[in-house]
Write a protein that holds these residues in place. Structure first.
Motif, short mmCIF file in Angstrom:
data_model
loop_
_atom_site.label_atom_id
_atom_site.label_comp_id
_atom_site.label_asym_id
_atom_site.label_seq_id
_atom_site.Cartn_x
_atom_site.Cartn_y
_atom_site.Cartn_z
N GLU A 13 0.82 -1.21 0.00
CA GLU A 13 0.00 0.00 0.00
C GLU A 13 0.86 1.26 0.00
O GLU A 13 0.52 2.25 -0.66
CB GLU A 13 -0.93 -0.02 1.22
N ASN A 14 1.97 1.23 0.72
CA ASN A 14 2.87 2.38 0.72
C ASN A 14 3.48 2.59 -0.67
O ASN A 14 3.68 3.73 -1.10
CB ASN A 14 3.97 2.19 1.76
N LYS A 15 3.79 1.50 -1.36
CA LYS A 15 4.33 1.63 -2.71
C LYS A 15 3.29 2.24 -3.64
O LYS A 15 3.61 3.11 -4.47
CB LYS A 15 4.77 0.26 -3.24
N LEU A 16 2.04 1.80 -3.52
CA LEU A 16 0.97 2.36 -4.33
C LEU A 16 0.78 3.84 -4.02
O LEU A 16 0.63 4.67 -4.94
CB LEU A 16 -0.33 1.60 -4.07
N LEU A 17 0.78 4.18 -2.74
CA LEU A 17 0.60 5.57 -2.34
C LEU A 17 1.73 6.44 -2.84
O LEU A 17 1.52 7.54 -3.36
CB LEU A 17 0.50 5.66 -0.81
N SER A 18 2.96 5.95 -2.71
CA SER A 18 4.12 6.71 -3.16
C SER A 18 4.06 6.98 -4.66
O SER A 18 4.32 8.10 -5.13
CB SER A 18 5.41 5.94 -2.82
N LYS A 19 3.72 5.96 -5.43
CA LYS A 19 3.61 6.12 -6.88
C LYS A 19 2.54 7.14 -7.23
O LYS A 19 2.73 8.00 -8.11
CB LYS A 19 3.29 4.78 -7.53
N ALA A 20 1.41 7.07 -6.52
CA ALA A 20 0.31 8.00 -6.79
C ALA A 20 0.72 9.44 -6.48
O ALA A 20 0.43 10.37 -7.24
CB ALA A 20 -0.90 7.61 -5.95
N LEU A 21 1.41 9.64 -5.38
CA LEU A 21 1.83 10.98 -4.98
C LEU A 21 2.82 11.57 -5.98
O LEU A 21 2.80 12.78 -6.25
CB LEU A 21 2.44 10.95 -3.58
N ILE A 202 -8.52 30.42 -7.62
CA ILE A 202 -8.82 29.10 -8.13
C ILE A 202 -7.82 28.73 -9.22
O ILE A 202 -7.61 29.51 -10.15
CB ILE A 202 -10.25 29.01 -8.70
N ALA A 203 -7.20 27.58 -9.08
CA ALA A 203 -6.32 27.04 -10.12
C ALA A 203 -7.07 25.92 -10.84
O ALA A 203 -7.66 25.06 -10.20
CB ALA A 203 -5.02 26.52 -9.52
N ILE A 204 -7.04 25.94 -12.15
CA ILE A 204 -7.77 24.97 -12.96
C ILE A 204 -6.79 24.03 -13.65
O ILE A 204 -5.93 24.47 -14.41
CB ILE A 204 -8.66 25.67 -14.01
N TYR A 205 -6.92 22.75 -13.37
CA TYR A 205 -6.06 21.72 -13.94
C TYR A 205 -6.86 20.96 -14.99
O TYR A 205 -7.79 20.22 -14.65
CB TYR A 205 -5.57 20.76 -12.85
N SER A 206 -6.51 21.14 -16.23
CA SER A 206 -7.25 20.52 -17.33
C SER A 206 -6.26 20.12 -18.42
O SER A 206 -5.07 20.50 -18.36
CB SER A 206 -8.28 21.51 -17.89
N PRO A 207 -6.71 19.38 -19.42
CA PRO A 207 -5.81 19.08 -20.54
C PRO A 207 -5.25 20.33 -21.18
O PRO A 207 -4.12 20.35 -21.68
CB PRO A 207 -6.71 18.32 -21.51
N ASN A 208 -6.03 21.41 -21.14
CA ASN A 208 -5.62 22.66 -21.77
C ASN A 208 -4.61 23.44 -20.93
O ASN A 208 -3.79 24.18 -21.47
CB ASN A 208 -6.85 23.52 -22.05
N THR A 209 -4.66 23.29 -19.59
CA THR A 209 -3.80 24.11 -18.73
C THR A 209 -2.54 23.39 -18.26
O THR A 209 -1.52 24.03 -18.00
CB THR A 209 -4.57 24.60 -17.49
N ILE A 210 -2.59 22.06 -18.13
CA ILE A 210 -1.40 21.34 -17.69
C ILE A 210 -0.91 20.33 -18.72
O ILE A 210 0.13 19.68 -18.50
CB ILE A 210 -1.63 20.63 -16.33
N GLY A 211 -1.64 20.18 -19.81
CA GLY A 211 -1.23 19.25 -20.86
C GLY A 211 -2.01 17.95 -20.80
O GLY A 211 -2.35 17.46 -19.71
N ILE A 212 -2.31 17.41 -21.95
CA ILE A 212 -3.12 16.19 -22.03
C ILE A 212 -2.45 15.02 -21.30
O ILE A 212 -3.10 14.29 -20.55
CB ILE A 212 -3.40 15.81 -23.50
N GLU A 213 -1.15 14.83 -21.52
CA GLU A 213 -0.47 13.68 -20.91
C GLU A 213 -0.51 13.74 -19.39
O GLU A 213 -0.80 12.74 -18.72
CB GLU A 213 0.99 13.62 -21.40
N TYR A 214 -0.21 14.90 -18.83
CA TYR A 214 -0.22 15.04 -17.38
C TYR A 214 -1.63 14.86 -16.83
O TYR A 214 -1.84 14.20 -15.80
CB TYR A 214 0.32 16.41 -16.97
N PHE A 215 -2.62 15.46 -17.50
CA PHE A 215 -3.99 15.37 -17.00
C PHE A 215 -4.50 13.94 -17.04
O PHE A 215 -5.09 13.44 -16.07
CB PHE A 215 -4.92 16.27 -17.82
N CYS A 216 -4.24 13.25 -18.14
CA CYS A 216 -4.73 11.87 -18.27
C CYS A 216 -4.03 10.94 -17.30
O CYS A 216 -4.66 10.04 -16.73
CB CYS A 216 -4.56 11.39 -19.71
N SER A 217 -2.73 11.14 -17.09
CA SER A 217 -2.03 10.30 -16.11
C SER A 217 -2.57 10.54 -14.71
O SER A 217 -2.69 9.60 -13.91
CB SER A 217 -0.53 10.58 -16.15
N LEU A 218 -2.95 11.78 -14.42
CA LEU A 218 -3.53 12.11 -13.11
C LEU A 218 -4.87 11.41 -12.92
O LEU A 218 -5.11 10.77 -11.88
CB LEU A 218 -3.69 13.63 -13.00
#
Length: 281
Positions: A13-21, A202-218
């Protein structure tokens, strides 16, 4: 606080959490890193405390860019602090010290020019006490910087996206037992603690603001981690639909879904506050 993050996690679980963070730090960091760097550039800051640092990837990126500033980063998860320390040594970053500790009235005798917390206040069982203690932990004219996810209906009439938001909210409210609406009360808590010059945006995190790859991985990271811990909420059938939806809708530029966070700052000014404080995390 009775949450999963408060419990003893297994090695897996710690490995999963670390990867997610780490995934979250990269994706959210597109907007979060400039926010914090701007504070460091605009205020006389020599010492920084990071509360709830996790595996340290986010604050290490900040410390690497600001070698003239001393950082203390804390978390109560022993395994995550171990990983953070190992990453620090691997990167040869000298100006940060990772410590295993809970934040509270008996935490640390030193005071700081900046106290920073990211996705942490929402886990507190007593957020007002948490904010009060931060006030006491700051030097005069010290800065408190907060990043918290801001939950509300994003208004997209899309079944898959609405299901994602519903599942994520259910995970937070029913499983992690945290307050997903922390930003709604943040100004009140800061004001009652004695902070001045309170600002938030307010900060908006979207494919348009942070990039498609980063948003989809998130998005996929949140969903697949949820499935590992809460398969009754994040069903495999839905995960398959989500992957197909991302390929068609996001990569096809049909929609620009988004997640929002509040970026808030407040300045300490001396006052007569003297309430008793307790461990709050």
């Amino acid at each position: 606080m009775a949450t999963l993050l408060e419990q003893t996690l297994s090695f897996k679980e710690n490995k999963l959490l670390s990867k997610a963070l780490k995934v979250q730090a990269k994706a959210f960091g597109i907007l979060d890193i400039p926010f914090l760097l701007q504070i460091l550039d605009n205020h006389p800051i020599n010492k920084v405390l990071d509360i709830g640092t996790g595996e340290g990837s986010f604050i290490l990126e900040i410390a690497k860019r600001k070698p003239e500033i001393d950082f203390v980063a804390m978390d109560h998860n022993k395994e995550l602090i171990k990983q953070a320390t190992e990453a620090k040594e691997k990167l040869n970053i000298k100006n940060i010290n990772f410590i295993k500790h809970r934040f509270g009235s008996r935490f640390y005798s030193k005071k700081f020019d900046l106290v920073f917390t990211r996705f942490c206040l929402e886990h507190s069982s007593s957020p007002q006490t948490f904010v009060n203690q931060v006030f006491n932990q700051l030097n005069k004219r010290g800065v408190f910087a907060i990043i918290e996810e801001y939950w509300f209906d994003t208004g997209l009439d899309d079944e898959i996206w609405q299901k994602f938001r519903k599942n994520n909210l259910k995970t937070f409210k029913m499983k992690f037992r945290v307050d997903p609406y922390t930003p709604r009360h943040l100004t009140k808590w800061l004001h009652e603690a004695g902070f001045k010059n309170i600002k938030s945006k307010i900060a908006i995190y979207s494919p348009n603001t942070i990039g498609i790859e980063y948003f989809c991985s998130l998005i996929l990271n949140i969903a697949f981690l949820g499935n590992q811990w809460f398969p009754d909420i994040w069903k495999k059938k839905y995960l398959k639909k989500l992957e197909q939806w991302i390929e068609k809708v996001i990569y096809g530029h049909e929609l620009d879904p988004f997640i929002t966070c509040v970026h808030a700052t407040a300045i300490k000014k001396e006052h007569s506050f003297s309430k008793g404080l307790e461990e709050v995390l």
